[in-house]
Design an enzyme around this catalytic site. Structure first.
Site, PDB file in Angstrom:
ATOM      1  N   ARG A 232       0.843  -1.186   0.000  1.00 34.51           N
ATOM      2  CA  ARG A 232       0.000   0.000   0.000  1.00 34.51           C
ATOM      3  C   ARG A 232       0.884   1.243   0.000  1.00 34.51           C
ATOM      4  O   ARG A 232       1.873   1.317   0.718  1.00 34.51           O
ATOM      5  CB  ARG A 232      -0.905   0.041   1.252  1.00 34.51           C
ATOM      6  CG  ARG A 232      -1.880  -1.112   1.370  1.00 34.51           C
ATOM      7  CD  ARG A 232      -3.040  -0.990   0.381  1.00 34.51           C
ATOM      8  NE  ARG A 232      -4.041  -2.011   0.601  1.00 34.51           N
ATOM      9  CZ  ARG A 232      -4.011  -3.237   0.079  1.00 34.51           C
ATOM     10  NH1 ARG A 232      -2.998  -3.578  -0.700  1.00 34.51           N
ATOM     11  NH2 ARG A 232      -4.981  -4.096   0.330  1.00 34.51           N
ATOM     12  N   GLU A 261      -1.207   8.225  -6.877  1.00 37.16           N
ATOM     13  CA  GLU A 261      -0.956   7.457  -8.095  1.00 37.16           C
ATOM     14  C   GLU A 261      -1.639   8.099  -9.297  1.00 37.16           C
ATOM     15  O   GLU A 261      -2.810   8.466  -9.206  1.00 37.16           O
ATOM     16  CB  GLU A 261      -1.431   6.010  -7.910  1.00 37.16           C
ATOM     17  CG  GLU A 261      -0.650   5.287  -6.807  1.00 37.16           C
ATOM     18  CD  GLU A 261      -1.023   3.816  -6.656  1.00 37.16           C
ATOM     19  OE1 GLU A 261      -1.968   3.353  -7.347  1.00 37.16           O
ATOM     20  OE2 GLU A 261      -0.373   3.124  -5.857  1.00 37.16           O
ATOM     21  N   HIS A 283       1.735  -0.032 -10.054  1.00 40.53           N
ATOM     22  CA  HIS A 283       0.720  -0.762  -9.283  1.00 40.53           C
ATOM     23  C   HIS A 283       0.278  -2.037 -10.020  1.00 40.53           C
ATOM     24  O   HIS A 283      -0.891  -2.223 -10.367  1.00 40.53           O
ATOM     25  CB  HIS A 283      -0.493   0.129  -9.004  1.00 40.53           C
ATOM     26  CG  HIS A 283      -1.254  -0.288  -7.780  1.00 40.53           C
ATOM     27  ND1 HIS A 283      -1.847   0.599  -6.922  1.00 40.53           N
ATOM     28  CD2 HIS A 283      -1.507  -1.519  -7.250  1.00 40.53           C
ATOM     29  CE1 HIS A 283      -2.448  -0.045  -5.941  1.00 40.53           C
ATOM     30  NE2 HIS A 283      -2.251  -1.339  -6.114  1.00 40.53           N
TER      31      HIS A 283
END
Length: 535
Positions: A232, A261, A283
């Protein structure tokens, strides 16, 4: 007989549709076309989505017979679970679909960082041949610290064991026996940071774990340390990481997740893009064909079970009709009490007693036990916690769970209490009740202190020796940070200055760990806990 209608709102694999079988009528709609979705869901018994379709209160209001919503993936950010529960619809997802993919990516990032693979690839493509400048190091014989030893952390440990490494594990909720079986020694975070050559992070993101690894931890590290985060964004303080990488405090890093992000959208994270000793990926933890296929197939199987009225292991809420009407309002309360207990205890209890008092004690309150356990674990494991796997998690961690019911309740009509005994023998307890026509959640006891304060989304709990001016000090600190106090209550064990006081502040917004620590230092607090509760 009319077949149940399963509405698919996003692209899913043929295997997913095949698993649904011939006993359902499959319909399709573009979940991003809001009017079309609202029209189509009116006749749906089940709705299947990925991440693009927003399933909120408006969707449930438009759904006349919706029994189940399935998210083909791990997260549930696009599904309003509270509205689903109110509507009596089950919510399911695929919590284990990506765990292998996530673990493999972490190992990949470790190897990439140690061998400078991203930089080497760019160098060769630029026509260079920098063999001397790109000398790496082997994994063999190195010490690897795994921060967060849940299912993904354990998978990483299993895979790294074959490289001949020494494994350390940090996790306040870890099962020590399981860690030993995997060859890992459980240590405190500071010891792990001092001893490790590689650190890989696999914690859930909570107010307690945000910024878990920052400047203090990097100051303890070897200059040869490589650190990886594929869990995370925000678990590693990105500003502190940038400083550590540019000053030689550590050697390298591999990141798949970021506070913002993509990282270019954040000034702090964007600075990491300039560094040669960082390997960055967008990611990709769940981005494998296998993970996507597993997610679709898993939720399709769960949808079939739900429509057949059978037990659904991956349900993240309780179907409305499965619980007595008098008990149902307590489900969310028990969950939030479980979250609060974990925030205060900061470790797994050896014994957890769940005591239900009052009118509801004459009914089947098993759902309250399951909900309390779900709350207990939902902030400390990376897996999605359900009413089915929560008891399994308790068993895996060696927690003895006891459910007790008492028809007598002195102060309130109904009370739910959690009382846990920790390894040290310390006892942590919290109690709550439902108040008024709206069945509002109230916190009525913490550690033996009687209270009556809203069990709101944002709380600050402080224990300290009472004295004049202290309330003004922490009130001023919160005011300077722009945090509004919506309400508060002080409970004292005794009279006069010097008596132990417990204050519970009901806040309009979160308090970060750094601010909480400053407040605690200001007033010499025995303990201070900033808690954010969800449901």
């Amino acid at each position: 007989m009319t077949r149940p209608v399963v509405l698919i709102a996003e692209e899913l694999s043929p295997a997913t549709v095949e698993v649904l079988g011939p006993d359902v009528e499959v319909r399709r709609v573009d979940g991003t076309d809001r009017p079309a979705l609202l029209a189509a869901v009116a006749e749906a018994d089940a709705l299947l989505v990925r991440s693009a379709t927003q399933v909120d209160a408006e969707v449930f209001a438009a759904a006349g017979r919706l029994k189940v919503v399935a998210r083909a993936g791990v997260g549930l950010d696009n599904v309003d679970v509270a509205s689903a529960t109110t509507a009596g619809a089950m919510v399911i997802n695929a919590p284990t679909s990506n765990i292998v993919s996530a673990a493999e990516l972490a190992v990949t990032l470790i190897l990439s960082s140690l061998r400078h693979l991203a930089r080497a690839d760019a160098s060769v493509k630029a026509g260079k041949w920098e063999r001397k400048q790109l000398t790496g190091v082997e994994l063999l014989g190195k010490t690897v610290g795994v921060v967060g030893f849940g299912r993904i952390g354990q998978l990483v440990a299993e895979r790294l064991a074959g490289f001949g490494v020494e494994l350390l594990a940090y996790d306040p909720y870890v099962n020590h026996t399981r860690a030993a079986e995997l060859g890992a020694r459980v240590v405190e975070l500071d010891e792990l940071m001092r001893a490790s050559d590689i650190v890989t992070v696999h914690m859930p993101k909570t107010p307690e774990t945000t910024g878990l690894i920052g400047a203090e931890q990097f100051a303890l590290a070897k200059p040869t340390l490589h650190i990886v985060n594929a869990a995370r964004g925000g678990l590693i303080d990105e500003e502190a990481l940038y400083t550590a990488l540019t000053t030689g405090q550590i050697a390298g890093a591999g990141l798949d997740v970021y506070t913002s992000e993509p990282p270019a959208t954040s000034e702090t994270a964007a600075r990491l893009l300039e560094l040669d000793n960082v390997t960055l990926t967008p990611h990709l933890g769940a981005s494998t064909a296998e993970a996507q296929e597993k997610a679709g197939v898993a939720v399709a199987k769960s949808v079939r079970l739900a429509l057949a009225g059978e037990l659904v292991p991956d349900a993240v809420n309780v179907a409305g009709g499965a619980i007595d009407d008098l008990v149902r309002p307590g489900v969310a309360l028990a969950d939030r009490l479980g979250q609060l207990f974990t925030a205060l205890a900061a470790e797994s209890p050896e014994l957890l007693e769940i005591v239900v008092r009052g009118e509801i004690a004459t009914h089947d309150v098993t759902a309250l036990k399951l909900s309390a356990l779900r709350g207990l674990f939902r902030g400390v494991v990376t897996d999605q916690v359900s009413y089915v796997n929560a008891p399994v998690m308790a068993e895996e961690r060696g927690i003895t769970v006891q459910l007790q019911t008492e028809e007598a309740s002195e102060r309130f009509r109904n009370v739910i209490s959690l009382r846990g005994t920790l390894r040290s023998g310390e006892v942590v307890s919290v109690s709550g009740t439902l108040s008024g026509v709206e069945q509002a959640h109230k916190l009525v006891e913490v550690g033996g202190h009687a209270l009556e304060v809203p069990l709101s989304d944002h709380l600050l709990l402080i224990r300290y020796e009472d004295g004049p001016g202290l309330i003004g000090q922490y009130g001023a600190r919160l005011g300077e940070a722009g945090v509004n106090i919506a309400g508060m209550q002080v409970s004292r064990a005794g009279k006069g200055p010097g008596a132990e006081a417990l204050v519970v502040l009901d806040l309009d917004s979160s308090v970060d760990r750094e601010l909480a620590e400053r407040i605690g230092e200001d007033i010499g607090a025995h303990s201070i806990h900033a808690v954010d509760l969800v449901y």
